[in-house]
Design an enzyme around this catalytic site. Structure first.
Site, PDB file in Angstrom:
ATOM      1  N   THR A  13       3.963   2.977  35.655  1.00  0.00           N
ATOM      2  CA  THR A  13       3.164   4.125  35.224  1.00  0.00           C
ATOM      3  C   THR A  13       2.167   3.736  34.142  1.00  0.00           C
ATOM      4  O   THR A  13       0.994   4.067  34.233  1.00  0.00           O
ATOM      5  CB  THR A  13       4.085   5.252  34.674  1.00  0.00           C
ATOM      6  OG1 THR A  13       4.964   5.664  35.722  1.00  0.00           O
ATOM      7  CG2 THR A  13       3.263   6.456  34.214  1.00  0.00           C
ATOM      8  N   ASP A  48      11.478  -6.785  34.115  1.00  0.00           N
ATOM      9  CA  ASP A  48      11.720  -5.820  33.032  1.00  0.00           C
ATOM     10  C   ASP A  48      13.224  -5.620  32.811  1.00  0.00           C
ATOM     11  O   ASP A  48      13.699  -5.530  31.672  1.00  0.00           O
ATOM     12  CB  ASP A  48      11.012  -4.478  33.302  1.00  0.00           C
ATOM     13  CG  ASP A  48      11.403  -3.829  34.627  1.00  0.00           C
ATOM     14  OD1 ASP A  48      11.918  -4.528  35.531  1.00  0.00           O
ATOM     15  OD2 ASP A  48      11.191  -2.608  34.767  1.00  0.00           O
ATOM     16  N   ARG A  49      13.973  -5.607  33.907  1.00  0.00           N
ATOM     17  CA  ARG A  49      15.427  -5.442  33.793  1.00  0.00           C
ATOM     18  C   ARG A  49      16.059  -6.678  33.151  1.00  0.00           C
ATOM     19  O   ARG A  49      17.021  -6.577  32.379  1.00  0.00           O
ATOM     20  CB  ARG A  49      16.041  -5.174  35.169  1.00  0.00           C
ATOM     21  CG  ARG A  49      15.487  -3.897  35.820  1.00  0.00           C
ATOM     22  CD  ARG A  49      16.060  -3.665  37.213  1.00  0.00           C
ATOM     23  NE  ARG A  49      17.488  -3.382  37.190  1.00  0.00           N
ATOM     24  CZ  ARG A  49      18.268  -3.365  38.274  1.00  0.00           C
ATOM     25  NH1 ARG A  49      17.742  -3.624  39.468  1.00  0.00           N
ATOM     26  NH2 ARG A  49      19.550  -3.083  38.169  1.00  0.00           N
ATOM     27  N   LYS A  75       2.588  -0.868  28.045  1.00  0.00           N
ATOM     28  CA  LYS A  75       2.979  -0.754  26.645  1.00  0.00           C
ATOM     29  C   LYS A  75       2.792  -2.123  26.014  1.00  0.00           C
ATOM     30  O   LYS A  75       3.127  -3.142  26.637  1.00  0.00           O
ATOM     31  CB  LYS A  75       4.455  -0.344  26.518  1.00  0.00           C
ATOM     32  CG  LYS A  75       4.732   1.152  26.658  1.00  0.00           C
ATOM     33  CD  LYS A  75       4.687   1.686  28.071  1.00  0.00           C
ATOM     34  CE  LYS A  75       5.787   1.167  28.954  1.00  0.00           C
ATOM     35  NZ  LYS A  75       5.611   1.626  30.378  1.00  0.00           N
ATOM     36  N   THR A 111       9.274   5.071  35.292  1.00  0.00           N
ATOM     37  CA  THR A 111       8.868   5.518  36.627  1.00  0.00           C
ATOM     38  C   THR A 111      10.125   5.663  37.483  1.00  0.00           C
ATOM     39  O   THR A 111      10.344   6.675  38.150  1.00  0.00           O
ATOM     40  CB  THR A 111       7.931   4.481  37.281  1.00  0.00           C
ATOM     41  OG1 THR A 111       6.910   4.142  36.353  1.00  0.00           O
ATOM     42  CG2 THR A 111       7.343   5.027  38.575  1.00  0.00           C
TER      43      THR A 111
HETATM   44  N1  LIG Z   1       1.792  10.323  28.457  1.00  0.00           N
HETATM   45  C1  LIG Z   1       2.631  10.083  29.467  1.00  0.00           C
HETATM   46  N2  LIG Z   1       2.160   9.591  30.647  1.00  0.00           N
HETATM   47  C2  LIG Z   1       2.983   9.322  31.669  1.00  0.00           C
HETATM   48  N3  LIG Z   1       4.318   9.497  31.607  1.00  0.00           N
HETATM   49  C3  LIG Z   1       4.855   9.967  30.478  1.00  0.00           C
HETATM   50  C4  LIG Z   1       4.055  10.275  29.353  1.00  0.00           C
HETATM   51  N4  LIG Z   1       4.872  10.698  28.368  1.00  0.00           N
HETATM   52  C5  LIG Z   1       6.124  10.668  28.848  1.00  0.00           C
HETATM   53  N5  LIG Z   1       6.126  10.250  30.128  1.00  0.00           N
HETATM   54  C6  LIG Z   1       7.333  10.091  30.952  1.00  0.00           C
HETATM   55  O1  LIG Z   1       7.580   8.719  31.020  1.00  0.00           O
HETATM   56  C7  LIG Z   1       8.047   8.319  32.315  1.00  0.00           C
HETATM   57  C8  LIG Z   1       7.412   6.975  32.614  1.00  0.00           C
HETATM   58  O2  LIG Z   1       7.921   6.101  31.638  1.00  0.00           O
HETATM   59  P1  LIG Z   1       7.361   4.674  31.313  1.00  0.00           P
HETATM   60  O3  LIG Z   1       8.404   4.021  30.479  1.00  0.00           O
HETATM   61  O4  LIG Z   1       5.985   4.732  30.775  1.00  0.00           O
HETATM   62  O5  LIG Z   1       7.318   4.037  32.779  1.00  0.00           O
HETATM   63  P2  LIG Z   1       6.999   2.577  33.294  1.00  0.00           P
HETATM   64  O6  LIG Z   1       7.615   1.609  32.314  1.00  0.00           O
HETATM   65  O7  LIG Z   1       7.650   2.557  34.615  1.00  0.00           O
HETATM   66  O8  LIG Z   1       5.503   2.445  33.367  1.00  0.00           O
HETATM   67  C9  LIG Z   1       7.708   9.463  33.291  1.00  0.00           C
HETATM   68  O9  LIG Z   1       8.861   9.851  33.998  1.00  0.00           O
HETATM   69  C10 LIG Z   1       7.205  10.616  32.382  1.00  0.00           C
HETATM   70  O10 LIG Z   1       8.013  11.776  32.496  1.00  0.00           O
HETATM   71  C1  LIG Z   2      13.125  -1.014  39.598  1.00  0.00           C
HETATM   72  C2  LIG Z   2      11.715  -1.222  39.062  1.00  0.00           C
HETATM   73  C3  LIG Z   2      10.711  -0.718  40.092  1.00  0.00           C
HETATM   74  C4  LIG Z   2      11.586  -0.382  37.761  1.00  0.00           C
HETATM   75  O1  LIG Z   2      10.243  -0.330  37.350  1.00  0.00           O
HETATM   76  P1  LIG Z   2       9.716   0.691  36.208  1.00  0.00           P
HETATM   77  O2  LIG Z   2      10.381   1.991  36.416  1.00  0.00           O
HETATM   78  O3  LIG Z   2      10.170   0.088  34.885  1.00  0.00           O
HETATM   79  O4  LIG Z   2       8.235   0.704  36.304  1.00  0.00           O
HETATM   80  C5  LIG Z   2      11.471  -2.741  38.714  1.00  0.00           C
HETATM   81  O5  LIG Z   2      12.453  -3.196  37.847  1.00  0.00           O
HETATM   82  C6  LIG Z   2      11.449  -3.591  39.959  1.00  0.00           C
HETATM   83  O6  LIG Z   2      10.450  -3.684  40.629  1.00  0.00           O
HETATM   84  N1  LIG Z   2      12.624  -4.214  40.296  1.00  0.00           N
HETATM   85  C7  LIG Z   2      12.779  -5.064  41.452  1.00  0.00           C
HETATM   86  C8  LIG Z   2      14.066  -4.767  42.185  1.00  0.00           C
HETATM   87  C9  LIG Z   2      15.340  -5.031  41.404  1.00  0.00           C
HETATM   88  O7  LIG Z   2      15.343  -4.986  40.162  1.00  0.00           O
HETATM   89  O8  LIG Z   2      16.387  -5.316  42.056  1.00  0.00           O
HETATM   90  K   LIG Z   3      12.612   1.631  34.522  1.00  0.00           K
END
Ligand SMILES: Nc1ncnc2c1ncn2[C@@H]1O[C@H](COP(=O)(O)OP(=O)(O)O)[C@@H](O)[C@H]1O
Ligand SMILES: CC(C)(COP(=O)(O)O)[C@@H](O)C(=O)NCCC(=O)O
Ligand SMILES: [K+]
EC number: 2.7.1.33
Length: 244
Positions: A10, A96-97, A13, A120
């Site tokens: 999404t 990430d995991r 960071k 996400t």
């Molecule tokens: N400004 C924002 N934009 C997008 N998602 C947000 C925001 N603030 C909180 N969220 C929440 O954060 C989640 C995504 O988390 P995030 O850790 O950024 O995901 P990823 O690491 O997968 O990119 C979503 O489920 C959403 O509800």
């Molecule tokens: C499960 C995930 C999609 C999570 O991604 P995120 O929600 O942090 O964006 C990522 O860790 C991934 O692509 N994993 C590969 C499959 C696995 O961990 O087994």
């Molecule tokens: K995650």
């Protein structure tokens, strides 16, 4: 001084660290990557290394472009990690995991650890007290659940996150909020209860974009830290320097 970058599905960071000290956090989208990196480098002229953990679809080249001014490192499965990877498909485990598991292992020694990353996707990662990484679970995250209900039905609207008034939803909107939010909370508490039934002496770390929203709604006691992945990235890099 180092710049760590976590590319999720999404958002991106980033954080600036010197040893264990975190100076500043930046959150931005894929299209704002270049502008943000340039601003960060301007603001923190002492940055020498850029460390990237990516599960998103950002081109490597976007980071390699800084190779002439910084040492660019993409964390990968080949790097040293402080746990034994027992996953049956270690090469497909999200980086990430792995970083979360490394952070949990280093920060909380000699105990069982469960890391829940509500991004996400919501991911669960378990590292036992002997530092075996066992695996966990992957499920749709909070926002993804709202989107899935809308995208795969004819009649359901796309709602944004809201606290349900009750578990009995008395309108379409309230039913969706109850199903998504209460369902998500019950699911996470249910998983935690399963782990507790099988293991004792363990810590639960909650992180990801939905940390603050979830932390006050779970019945289980957890250690909530929305910066846990960024901090773990710094620790994983320090560990790599010592063990490469
Ligand atoms: N400004 C924002 N934009 C997008 N998602 C947000 C925001 N603030 C909180 N969220 C929440 O954060 C989640 C995504 O988390 P995030 O850790 O950024 O995901 P990823 O690491 O997968 O990119 C979503 O489920 C959403 O509800
Ligand atoms: C499960 C995930 C999609 C999570 O991604 P995120 O929600 O942090 O964006 C990522 O860790 C991934 O692509 N994993 C590969 C499959 C696995 O961990 O087994
Ligand atoms: K995650």
């Amino acid at each position: 001084m180092i710049l760590v970058v976590d590319v999720g599905n999404t958002r991106i960071k980033a954080a600036v660290f010197e040893d264990a000290t975190l100076f500043e956090i930046f959150v931005f989208s894929k299209i704002e990557l270049q502008k943000n990196i340039e601003n960060i480098l301007k603001k923190f002229e002492k940055i020498t290394d850029l460390i990237v953990s990516s599960v998103g679809d950002v081109e490597k080249q976007s980071f390699l472009a800084y190779n002439n001014v910084l040492n660019v490192h993409f964390l990968s499965h080949e790097d040293p990690f402080p746990f034994l990877n027992r996953y049956a498909t270690p090469k497909t485990l999200g980086i990430d995991r792995m970083v979360l598991a490394a952070g949990a292992t280093l920060q909380f020694p000699n105990q069982n650890r469960l890391v829940i990353d509500a991004g996400t996707c919501v991911t669960y990662d378990f590292i036992d007290e002997e530092n075996n990484y066992l695996g966990g679970a992957i499920a749709p995250g909070l926002r993804l659940r709202y989107e899935a209900l809308h995208n795969f039905t004819a009649k359901l609207p796309l709602l944004s996150l809201e606290s349900p008034k009750d578990f009995i939803g008395t309108s379409t909107s309230e039913s969706i909020h109850s199903g998504v939010v209460n369902g998500f909370v019950y699911e996470i508490d249910g998983f935690i209860d399963e782990y507790k039934a099988r293991y004792s002496n363990f810590i639960i770390i909650l992180t990801g974009g939905d940390t603050d929203f979830l932390a006050k709604r779970l019945k289980n006691t957890i250690f909530a830290n929305s910066n846990f992945l960024l901090e773990s990235l710094n620790q994983t890099f320090q560990y790599k320097i010592k063990n490469d």
